[in-house]
Motif scaffolding. Structure first.
Motif, PDB file in Angstrom:
ATOM      1  N   UNK A   3       9.399  -3.011 -26.986  1.00  0.00           N
ATOM      2  CA  UNK A   3       9.657  -1.805 -27.762  1.00  0.00           C
ATOM      3  C   UNK A   3      10.456  -2.123 -28.999  1.00  0.00           C
ATOM      4  N   UNK A   4      11.050  -1.110 -29.618  1.00  0.00           N
ATOM      5  CA  UNK A   4      11.831  -1.330 -30.837  1.00  0.00           C
ATOM      6  C   UNK A   4      12.986  -2.314 -30.639  1.00  0.00           C
ATOM      7  N   UNK A   5      13.494  -2.397 -29.399  1.00  0.00           N
ATOM      8  CA  UNK A   5      14.599  -3.302 -29.125  1.00  0.00           C
ATOM      9  C   UNK A   5      14.111  -4.693 -28.722  1.00  0.00           C
ATOM     10  N   UNK A   6      12.823  -4.927 -28.729  1.00  0.00           N
ATOM     11  CA  UNK A   6      12.285  -6.234 -28.387  1.00  0.00           C
ATOM     12  C   UNK A   6      11.822  -6.325 -26.952  1.00  0.00           C
ATOM     13  N   UNK A   7      11.774  -7.525 -26.404  1.00  0.00           N
ATOM     14  CA  UNK A   7      11.283  -7.772 -25.051  1.00  0.00           C
ATOM     15  C   UNK A   7      12.327  -7.343 -24.024  1.00  0.00           C
ATOM     16  N   UNK A  27      18.563 -17.988 -21.242  1.00  0.00           N
ATOM     17  CA  UNK A  27      18.352 -17.154 -22.428  1.00  0.00           C
ATOM     18  C   UNK A  27      19.503 -16.170 -22.595  1.00  0.00           C
ATOM     19  N   UNK A  28      19.590 -15.607 -23.787  1.00  0.00           N
ATOM     20  CA  UNK A  28      20.640 -14.646 -24.125  1.00  0.00           C
ATOM     21  C   UNK A  28      20.059 -13.236 -24.132  1.00  0.00           C
ATOM     22  N   UNK A  29      20.811 -12.305 -23.554  1.00  0.00           N
ATOM     23  CA  UNK A  29      20.322 -10.924 -23.438  1.00  0.00           C
ATOM     24  C   UNK A  29      21.389  -9.936 -23.881  1.00  0.00           C
ATOM     25  N   UNK A  30      20.917  -8.821 -24.390  1.00  0.00           N
ATOM     26  CA  UNK A  30      21.768  -7.703 -24.782  1.00  0.00           C
ATOM     27  C   UNK A  30      21.725  -6.669 -23.667  1.00  0.00           C
ATOM     28  N   UNK A  31      22.895  -6.345 -23.120  1.00  0.00           N
ATOM     29  CA  UNK A  31      22.982  -5.422 -21.988  1.00  0.00           C
ATOM     30  C   UNK A  31      23.876  -4.249 -22.369  1.00  0.00           C
ATOM     31  N   UNK A  32      23.305  -3.060 -22.619  1.00  0.00           N
ATOM     32  CA  UNK A  32      24.126  -1.888 -22.925  1.00  0.00           C
ATOM     33  C   UNK A  32      24.611  -1.210 -21.644  1.00  0.00           C
ATOM     34  N   UNK A  33      25.781  -0.585 -21.700  1.00  0.00           N
ATOM     35  CA  UNK A  33      26.251   0.178 -20.552  1.00  0.00           C
ATOM     36  C   UNK A  33      25.497   1.492 -20.427  1.00  0.00           C
ATOM     37  N   UNK A  93      17.908  -5.160 -19.798  1.00  0.00           N
ATOM     38  CA  UNK A  93      18.425  -6.068 -20.817  1.00  0.00           C
ATOM     39  C   UNK A  93      17.320  -6.389 -21.806  1.00  0.00           C
ATOM     40  N   UNK A  94      17.727  -6.751 -23.023  1.00  0.00           N
ATOM     41  CA  UNK A  94      16.765  -7.075 -24.069  1.00  0.00           C
ATOM     42  C   UNK A  94      17.050  -8.483 -24.595  1.00  0.00           C
ATOM     43  N   UNK A  95      16.020  -9.265 -24.752  1.00  0.00           N
ATOM     44  CA  UNK A  95      16.142 -10.648 -25.189  1.00  0.00           C
ATOM     45  C   UNK A  95      16.684 -10.716 -26.616  1.00  0.00           C
ATOM     46  N   UNK A  96      17.641 -11.621 -26.819  1.00  0.00           N
ATOM     47  CA  UNK A  96      18.189 -11.898 -28.149  1.00  0.00           C
ATOM     48  C   UNK A  96      17.888 -13.363 -28.465  1.00  0.00           C
ATOM     49  N   UNK A  97      17.255 -13.615 -29.574  1.00  0.00           N
ATOM     50  CA  UNK A  97      16.865 -14.982 -29.900  1.00  0.00           C
ATOM     51  C   UNK A  97      15.642 -15.403 -29.107  1.00  0.00           C
ATOM     52  N   UNK A  98      15.406 -16.699 -29.060  1.00  0.00           N
ATOM     53  CA  UNK A  98      14.214 -17.219 -28.379  1.00  0.00           C
ATOM     54  C   UNK A  98      14.500 -17.453 -26.904  1.00  0.00           C
ATOM     55  N   UNK A  99      13.499 -17.202 -26.088  1.00  0.00           N
ATOM     56  CA  UNK A  99      13.611 -17.468 -24.661  1.00  0.00           C
ATOM     57  C   UNK A  99      13.835 -18.969 -24.447  1.00  0.00           C
ATOM     58  N   UNK A 100      14.771 -19.302 -23.563  1.00  0.00           N
ATOM     59  CA  UNK A 100      15.099 -20.689 -23.300  1.00  0.00           C
ATOM     60  C   UNK A 100      16.110 -21.276 -24.268  1.00  0.00           C
ATOM     61  N   UNK A 101      16.566 -20.482 -25.232  1.00  0.00           N
ATOM     62  CA  UNK A 101      17.528 -20.955 -26.236  1.00  0.00           C
ATOM     63  C   UNK A 101      18.826 -20.138 -26.172  1.00  0.00           C
ATOM     64  N   UNK A 102      19.251 -19.838 -24.955  1.00  0.00           N
ATOM     65  CA  UNK A 102      20.402 -18.969 -24.791  1.00  0.00           C
ATOM     66  C   UNK A 102      21.691 -19.525 -25.350  1.00  0.00           C
ATOM     67  N   UNK A 103      21.949 -20.802 -25.091  1.00  0.00           N
ATOM     68  CA  UNK A 103      23.189 -21.404 -25.582  1.00  0.00           C
ATOM     69  C   UNK A 103      23.180 -21.459 -27.106  1.00  0.00           C
ATOM     70  N   UNK A 104      22.063 -21.884 -27.677  1.00  0.00           N
ATOM     71  CA  UNK A 104      21.969 -21.946 -29.132  1.00  0.00           C
ATOM     72  C   UNK A 104      22.114 -20.564 -29.757  1.00  0.00           C
TER      73      UNK A 104
END
Length: 567
Positions: free
Chosen positions: A224-228, A258-264, A300-311
């Protein structure tokens, strides 16, 4: 005759402009703030406005008076003596996972957000913007450090959030940049206009080894608008500031960590699954809630590329490491200010303590450490401005890690010595240095403890050798002034060369290398920017090793009066 008459006690240290009282900080803002010159240049008049007509010094003086007021000090004390309380359920048994804070904490947070201590450098970018933001953060953390955690994380989250899908960044970025503080989570049709962001990375089995994380992220197949979109399931051992509005979280996706955005609160106004299991019972940092959380099908919504969470999240981590340096420097300033105040008002054996040579040496030594930490923190902040060229970016990559290791390691011992200056008063909870003594160790642990940071310095050596060139280019601006410093710079460069030739020895020498780099950086900055009395004392006591191992064992012949005048 009265049996109880109070004599020979220092008056309350309140009604102080904490910015004006901190001469090294005033000079650093004048030198590197938006009204100052380029990266390493000279110093304009401290009260000169910047290019946009903003009188940064005036703003910081106002903030200095606010944090130095009796009311702010009472709020700082109350926020720590009335700590956060977890409410997992409401009275009807529904899960709410809310943390209740005292009103004093909310007043402190409102002051910090209102002053732009969180994201002003992003909202109003430009050369020196990070220095002015750092100075505001410094002043607030000097008096109440616990609230600085969500303030720092929100600042540091901005560059990571910029990697998110455009819709997510568009919806959330204005809220992060807002100077309005709104406690509570909102929801139920009430949209908040501002937001704070935290992070949840570590797990009980891994700690700093985030690649050992077991929290799972399963794709929903919905974009969606927030990504995957994903669903997270797992346990986080440390989640700071759990009443933040959103979090950056690391989890194992099909493509790796991977890095994810988690809203309350979800876009429809309902609460996301975010179970606060308990609040940590910590040594210090009492005003700030730290927690363990459970994620169970959490959106949660993916931020950046999957598998590149630390980066993806490394930009956030780097900036929170910088804030560890700033926060420790702020704590050192509080320690010096309180010790200096006490010895200027307390008499012993017929004299003011400040007039007694042994105490002069102790407080002057504490002031040296504080000034070195302050100038280091502010110089680093300048390297984060948006005009930083490739060399400055390389410098900050190494210098942040080096300074995070050294300055934060020095914090606890510094607080202890300052506390001792107050005698028995310092050891009581009625005075602020007991609280500071418990606080300082945290910043040496948060965002990577000593070994983690020292090994990071080795990683920079292996992957970004140009960072060492940039680092020594900054240090070289001070060469030729002190033979001992020149020799130490050469020896530090020799250790770098030896470790690069024999990586197997690197882990054993990582701390030695990091300490050498930190000391030559601090000494060079003081030689370039501090009065001769300060720079000479630092070089003789820290570089030449002409002093003892404890604070106050300074070599003879130093101008301690000049050092004390700046304290």
């Amino acid at each position: 005759m009265s049996t109880h008459e109070v004599l020979n006690q220092a008056p309350a240290r309140e009604g102080v402009d904490e910015f004006a009282a901190n001469v090294p900080l005033v000079e650093a803002v004048a030198r590197w703030g938006r009204g100052g010159s380029q990266t390493g240049g000279g110093s304009p008049a401290p009260d000169s406005p910047d290019a946009d007509g903003i009188d940064a010094a005036s703003v910081l003086h106002d903030l200095g008076r606010h944090v130095g007021s009796a009311a702010f000090q009472r709020d700082a004390e109350r926020a720590n003596t009335q700590p956060p309380v977890l409410h997992t359920h409401d009275r009807w048994g529904d899960r709410i996972d809310e943390v209740e804070y005292d009103d004093a904490y909310h007043r402190i947070m409102a002051a910090a957000v209102g002053a732009g201590a969180h994201t002003s450098a992003w909202a109003e970018p430009g050369p020196g913007a990070n220095v002015e933001r750092a100075a505001a953060f410094f002043l607030l953390a000097q008096v109440e450090p616990g609230h600085a955690c969500p303030v720092s994380m929100t600042h540091a989250a901005v560059p990571t959030l910029e990697l998110a899908a455009s819709g997510l960044a568009r919806d959330w970025m204005p809220r992060l940049l807002s100077r309005e503080y709104e406690p509570g989570l909102g929801g139920s049709g009430v949209a908040k206009r501002s937001a704070l962001v935290g992070m949840a990375m570590t797990e009980k089995q891994g700690g700093s080894d985030v690649r050992a994380n077991t929290t799972r992220a399963e794709p929903t197949g919905s974009d969606g608008p927030w990504g995957r979109e994903f669903r997270l399931t797992g346990h986080k051992w440390f989640c700071s500031a759990p009443m933040s509005d959103a979090f950056l979280v690391l989890a194992q996706a099909p493509g790796g960590l991977s890095c994810f955005f988690v809203p309350r609160v979800l876009p429809d106004g309902s609460r996301n699954v975010f179970r606060i299991q308990r609040l940590k019972d910590k040594l210090g940092n009492r005003s700030n809630a730290s927690s363990e959380i459970e994620l169970d099908g959490t959106a949660a919504w993916l931020v950046g590329d999957e598998g590149r969470g630390v980066a993806t999240i490394v930009q956030m981590v780097t900036r929170t490491r910088l804030d560890c340096v700033i926060g420790t420097a702020a704590g050192m300033r509080q320690a010096v200010a309180e010790a200096s105040w006490h010895v200027r008002h307390r008499r012993a054996f017929g004299e003011l303590l400040v007039d007694q040579p042994a105490m002069q040496a102790v407080v002057a030594d504490l002031a040296l450490e504080s000034e070195a930490a302050t100038v280091t923190a502010m110089r680093l902040a300048r390297a984060y401005d948006d005009d930083a060229d490739a060399s400055e970016q390389a410098f900050r990559r190494l210098a942040t890690a080096v300074s995070k290791y050294w300055v934060c390691k020095r914090g606890p011992g510094h607080a202890h010595e300052a506390l001792e200056c107050l005698g028995g008063n310092g050891y009581t909870e009625a005075f602020p240095l007991a609280r500071r003594y418990r606080e300082q160790p945290l910043l040496a642990i948060w965002e990577g403890s000593g070994n983690v940071i020292a090994l990071d310095v080795l990683r920079v050596l292996a992957r970004e050798p140009e960072a060492f060139d940039a680092f020594f280019a900054v240090v070289a601006d001070a060469t030729g002034e002190h033979a001992a410093l020149d020799l130490e710079v050469a020896e530090a460069q020799a250790v770098v060369l030896e470790v690069s030739r024999d990586p197997a020895s690197g882990a054993v020498r990582a701390r030695e290398l990091t300490e050498r780099l930190a000391l030559v950086l601090q000494a060079s900055l003081l030689v370039q920017h501090a009065p001769a009395a300060v720079a000479d004392a630092f070089v003789r006591s820290r570089i030449e090793g002409d002093g003892g191992t404890m604070y106050g064992a300074l070599p003879p012949g130093l101008d301690t009066a000049a050092i004390l005048a700046r304290a």
